[in-house]
Structures are given as C-alpha cells and as structure tokens.
Design a protein around this motif. Structure first.
Motif, short mmCIF file in Angstrom:
data_model
loop_
_atom_site.label_atom_id
_atom_site.label_comp_id
_atom_site.label_asym_id
_atom_site.label_seq_id
_atom_site.Cartn_x
_atom_site.Cartn_y
_atom_site.Cartn_z
N MET A 62 52.10 69.64 59.05
CA MET A 62 53.55 69.52 58.96
C MET A 62 53.89 68.07 59.21
O MET A 62 53.48 67.48 60.23
CB MET A 62 54.23 70.41 59.99
N TRP A 91 55.67 71.00 54.84
CA TRP A 91 54.24 71.33 54.68
C TRP A 91 53.61 70.39 53.67
O TRP A 91 54.18 70.12 52.61
CB TRP A 91 54.07 72.77 54.22
N ASP A 139 58.54 75.35 57.66
CA ASP A 139 58.76 74.39 56.58
C ASP A 139 60.26 74.28 56.33
O ASP A 139 60.96 75.27 56.11
CB ASP A 139 58.03 74.87 55.32
N ARG A 180 46.76 77.79 56.20
CA ARG A 180 47.71 78.82 55.79
C ARG A 180 47.32 79.31 54.40
O ARG A 180 47.24 78.53 53.45
CB ARG A 180 49.14 78.28 55.76
#
Length: 370
Positions: free
Chosen positions: A316, A325, A363, A309
């Motif tokens: 996760m 996260w 998240d 990302r």
C-alpha cells in the motif's frame, strides 16, 4: 440519531486512518536460509571404567574444566595391586630359573669340552697302540652323553625363557588393569554431566562423567530440503539462541548433510559457532540464519510491509493522502528486508498499519501518516 449514525459512518469510511510510513530507498539485502537445531560439541565422550569396581574418589564435577591426562575417577585397587605383586614375584622366579638353567648349560659345556679332549687324546694314543680300543669307546660314549647334556640344557633355557616371557606379559596385563582403576581425561574438556558419586559400584563401560571439547561447538540445525541447492560449506551464518533472542553470534557452515529425513523432509546442517554466549548449555535450542546470497545496491523494503492478496504480491503506497494498492515483484528475501525488482522506486512512500491499528488500510482510504 441520524447525526450519530452519520458521524459514525464518516469516522469509519471517510476519516483519515493513522498509518506508519516508510520511504523506499536503496541499500543492501541479504538472503538467508533458516534452520532450527541444538547446540552440540563436535567432540564429546562419556568417561567410565574399563573394569568393574567401587568408586573411591571423583576429582571433577559438572561445569569444571579438565585437561588431557588429568585423573578424574579413582576405583578401589587393593585386589589389582595384589595381583601385580603376585605377577612380579612370578617374573622374578622365572628370571631366577633362567639364570640357573644358563649355569647348568655352562657346566654341561665344560664337561663336554673335557670329554672331547679326553676322547681326542685316547684316539691319538690308540693309533700308537698306547691304549686299548675299549678305552677309546668309553671316551666316545662319555663325549656323546656330554653333548646331549649341552643340548638338554639349551632346550631347558628356551623353555625357561618362554615361561619368563609369559610371566612378563601377565605382569604387563596386571599393571594395565591397575592403571585402569585411575580414569583420566582423554582431551581438554568441560564436564557437562556427572552420573555417579563416590561409593557407587560401577560396571565396565558405564558412564561416570560426560565431557565435551570446547575447541569446536556446533549448532546441528534442521533445514527444509528445498533449500539444499543454496547451501554450501563455508557460508557465513548468524546464530540466535532462544535464551538470548536479541543477541546474534557469528557462525559458519561446517558441513551439509547428505540424507533427508523421510518424514519431515529436512536435512541436517552443522553450523560452527565461532563465539558462545556467557551462559550456554549443550542441547539448548537455537535458530541459524545462513547467508546464501547478498546484494549491496538494491531497492529495499521492510519485509513486514509486503502483502499478498489473491495470490499477488504488493504494498500500500501513499498516493496524495490516500492508500493505494500497488503490485510489486520481490527478489531476494531477507529476515528483515526484501529486494523489490519492479513496482517501486526509491522515494516512494509505502504505508502500513500504525502501532495501534489492526491491519493495513483499505485501497482508497484516506490516511494520516504518523
């Protein structure tokens, strides 16, 4: 309506989402280089005639095993046999001529010996005035003629022997051409293709059968040039044929190419397949996974759980029932597992999408591990 909207919002934002959970552990991880290629035989040959002719019989067919020296194809050989017969007759005639010339030389040598004795006797008689000088001269002339005949007979024998040698070479050539009408297997092989049938007229050099040796089968794979520094001969590999995607076959790197394709920027790597499937075909597609590194005791994680990302790599994790996260650093990358060098410890729980979910949880979202 407000209750319905509130219920939907709670479901979308606050209700726990089903996830799959994986506990981080220590184990082995293998780094592999992927290549895609085709199955080929290291030794192969297209079997065909050296001479043009009519095929009368083919003894092997596609899929059959043959041994070195087996006769695979027969050509019409009537003309070649006649040529061999003519050449044999010429050799016999030349041999007889040499024998006759040798007999002539023996006769000439006998005449020469007699002439030499006569000449010597007359010379002795002339010294005692028992004969005339004219008789001595005639004897000398007869001796010279006899010696010339011996030399002539010797030259004729040399010429006859050369003619015999030429006829013998012609016979050898005709016999070789006759042998060329029977085409034999050059090595133990499998027939993978049949290009002609009995009754076809073929030209010299045309293909009738295509053979491959089963002693060494390779997957000629294309690998990205960026992996060249990690490749070496002798590295173990796994071969997965597209006809059997769930099966793996052992292999080893036989050689690494030294020329890069200038368009695809790939190199050729030949991987020797140590065991073939029950059913296979030359040219079938396969993937090779070449083992370039391995660690036995590392923090490992399924590769499918690793996320990227914003240019950062992470996962996760389950943080008291919520997805959080966490950025990680990845070391060796394998086909199914990766090494985590920082960011996770054995015992941490990493979560991912459940079977029915479309993606990883957000998240901070409440989760319900399956």
């Amino acid at each position: 309506m407000a209750a319905a909207i509130g219920g939907a919002a709670w479901w979308l934002l606050l209700a726990p989402v089903a996830v799959s959970a994986h506990t981080v552990e220590r184990g082995g991880v293998t780094a592999e280089v992927l290549g895609t290629g085709t199955l080929e035989a290291r030794v192969s040959a297209s079997v065909g005639p050296k001479v043009a002719g009519l095929i009368t019989r083919i003894t092997a067919d596609q899929g059959e095993h043959v041994e070195a020296g087996d006769t695979l194809v027969f050509l019409e050989d009537t003309d070649f046999r006649q040529q061999v017969g003519v050449a044999e007759a010429e050799v016999a005639a030349a041999t007889a001529a040499v024998e006759r010339l040798q007999a002539d030389r023996q006769r000439a040598e006998a005449v020469s010996s007699q002439a030499e004795r006569t000449h010597q006797r007359l010379r002795t008689a002339a010294e005692g005035n028992a004969t005339s000088a004219q008789e001595v001269d005639k004897a000398a002339e007869a001796l010279a003629v006899a010696r010339a005949e011996v030399a002539r007979a010797g030259a004729a024998i040399v010429e006859g022997q050369r003619r015999r040698d030429a006829s013998e070479r012609t016979l050898d050539y005709r016999r070789a051409r006759l042998q060329d009408t029977a085409i034999r297997a050059p090595f133990d092989a499998l027939v993978v293709r049949r290009d002609r049938q009995a009754g076809d007229v073929v030209t010299a050099g045309s293909s009738v059968l295509h053979l491959v040796s089963l002693r060494e089968m390779w997957v000629t794979a294309w690998v990205d040039e960026t992996e060249l520094a990690r490749l070496a001969e002798g590295q173990p590999a796994r071969v997965v044929f597209r006809s059997e995607p769930a099966a793996e076959y052992p292999g080893v790197v036989a050689r690494v190419g030294r020329q890069t394709d200038r368009e695809t920027r790939e190199i050729v790597v030949d991987v020797r397949v140590e065991r073939l499937p029950a059913t296979w075909a030359v040219g079938q597609r396969a993937e090779v996974y070449i083992r370039v590194d391995h660690r036995d005791d590392a923090t490992v994680l399924p590769a499918a759980l690793v996320l990227v990302r914003g240019g950062r790599t992470g996962v996760m994790v389950d943080d008291a029932g919520r997805a959080r996260w966490r950025e990680i650093t990845v070391g060796l990358r394998g086909r199914e597992r990766v090494e985590v060098t920082s960011g996770l410890s054995p015992g941490d729980v990493v979560v991912g999408p459940a079977a029915a979910a479309g993606g990883p949880p957000r998240d901070g979202r409440r989760i319900s591990p399956e």
